[in-house]
Write a protein that holds these residues in place. Structure first.
Motif, PDB file in Angstrom:
ATOM      1  N   ASN A 185       0.821  -1.212   0.000  1.00 22.56           N
ATOM      2  CA  ASN A 185       0.000   0.000   0.000  1.00 22.56           C
ATOM      3  C   ASN A 185       0.858   1.267   0.000  1.00 22.56           C
ATOM      4  OD1 ASN A 185      -2.414  -1.408   0.011  1.00 22.56           O
ATOM      5  ND2 ASN A 185      -2.510  -1.490   2.244  1.00 22.56           N
ATOM      6  N   PHE A 186       1.846   1.324  -0.875  1.00 20.66           N
ATOM      7  CA  PHE A 186       2.797   2.425  -0.842  1.00 20.66           C
ATOM      8  C   PHE A 186       2.196   3.759  -1.257  1.00 20.66           C
ATOM      9  CE2 PHE A 186       5.458  -1.410  -1.646  1.00 20.66           C
ATOM     10  CZ  PHE A 186       5.974  -1.472  -0.369  1.00 20.66           C
ATOM     11  N   ARG A 187       1.178   3.746  -2.075  1.00 21.07           N
ATOM     12  CA  ARG A 187       0.558   5.013  -2.503  1.00 21.07           C
ATOM     13  C   ARG A 187      -0.882   5.111  -2.015  1.00 21.07           C
ATOM     14  NH1 ARG A 187       4.040   4.142  -7.136  1.00 21.07           N
ATOM     15  NH2 ARG A 187       5.452   5.910  -7.235  1.00 21.07           N
ATOM     16  N   VAL A 188      -1.169   4.454  -0.910  1.00 23.64           N
ATOM     17  CA  VAL A 188      -2.512   4.453  -0.348  1.00 23.64           C
ATOM     18  C   VAL A 188      -2.542   5.397   0.847  1.00 23.64           C
ATOM     19  CG1 VAL A 188      -4.256   3.026   0.791  1.00 23.64           C
ATOM     20  CG2 VAL A 188      -2.948   2.098  -1.128  1.00 23.64           C
ATOM     21  N   ARG A 189      -3.545   6.249   0.864  1.00 20.63           N
ATOM     22  CA  ARG A 189      -3.702   7.184   1.977  1.00 20.63           C
ATOM     23  C   ARG A 189      -3.975   6.400   3.269  1.00 20.63           C
ATOM     24  NH1 ARG A 189      -6.053  12.553   1.257  1.00 20.63           N
ATOM     25  NH2 ARG A 189      -5.091  13.406   2.689  1.00 20.63           N
ATOM     26  N   ASP A 190      -3.328   6.773   4.345  1.00 20.65           N
ATOM     27  CA  ASP A 190      -3.499   6.196   5.681  1.00 20.65           C
ATOM     28  C   ASP A 190      -3.223   4.690   5.715  1.00 20.65           C
ATOM     29  OD1 ASP A 190      -3.988   6.349   8.435  1.00 20.65           O
ATOM     30  OD2 ASP A 190      -6.110   5.853   8.168  1.00 20.65           O
ATOM     31  N   ALA A 191      -2.161   4.280   5.033  1.00 20.48           N
ATOM     32  CA  ALA A 191      -1.816   2.853   4.995  1.00 20.48           C
ATOM     33  C   ALA A 191      -1.571   2.288   6.394  1.00 20.48           C
ATOM     34  CB  ALA A 191      -0.586   2.642   4.117  1.00 20.48           C
ATOM     35  N   HIS A 192      -0.966   3.088   7.280  1.00 17.64           N
ATOM     36  CA  HIS A 192      -0.733   2.596   8.643  1.00 17.64           C
ATOM     37  C   HIS A 192      -2.048   2.462   9.410  1.00 17.64           C
ATOM     38  CE1 HIS A 192       3.558   2.228   8.651  1.00 17.64           C
ATOM     39  NE2 HIS A 192       3.653   3.399   8.040  1.00 17.64           N
ATOM     40  N   GLY A 193      -2.965   3.378   9.181  1.00 15.49           N
ATOM     41  CA  GLY A 193      -4.282   3.265   9.803  1.00 15.49           C
ATOM     42  C   GLY A 193      -5.021   2.019   9.337  1.00 15.49           C
TER      43      GLY A 193
END
Length: 163
Positions: A139-147
């Motif tokens: 998920n390198f270009r996904v917003r809020d991947a850590h969330g």
């Protein structure tokens, strides 16, 4: 950087020292280091490890620095590095190289020691539950991947472990 300090103290390349003292004894698979333009291995991020090897690191810390009966990391370092050294916010502290987060679940909160990587990659150690979870994503270009990864931990993993 931390890697440069270790190299100076050991008078060895960090890649060789880590292989001898950690990755070799733990039987890691391929280890991919990113290298700076000056030729030093980066130690602040970007280390490529297999998911199972990331889980082994979490287990090493859960077991106080011992791997299969062999002490690889001093117990006092494990304790100090997983203790709050700085407060980030009401739910998050930082140890030494570990994020210490109280994850909210349907049943309350659960303390996790977290290693966070790009794109939401995580190793989560739940000391009270004696559990290690590794999440690897792209998920390198996904917003809020850590969330997103933390919601996997709270909504699915911790919900299942707590049943």
């Amino acid at each position: 950087t931390l890697g440069a300090m270790v190299q100076r103290a050991t008078k060895r390349k960090i890649e060789d020292y880590a292989q001898e003292r950690l990755f070799g004894p733990m039987a890691f698979g391929p280890v991919e280091w990113q290298v700076t333009p000056t030729g030093y291995a980066m130690t602040g991020g970007g280390l490529g490890l297999r998911s199972r090897d990331l889980a082994k690191l979490g287990q090493l810390y859960l077991d106080g620095g011992v791997w299969q009966g062999q002490r690889l990391i001093p117990a006092d370092w494990v304790s100090t590095s997983t203790s709050p050294q700085a407060q980030v916010d009401d739910q998050t502290d930082y140890g030494y190289l570990w994020w210490l987060k109280r994850l909210k679940t349907a049943k309350g909160e659960e303390l996790a020691w977290l290693m966070n990587g790009m794109g939401g990659n995580k190793v989560a150690v739940f000391p009270r539950l004696r559990t290690v979870v590794t999440i690897t994503t792209t998920n390198f270009r996904v917003r809020d991947a850590h969330g997103l990864a933390e919601r996997i931990l709270t909504d699915h993993v911790l919900a299942a472990v707590g049943e």
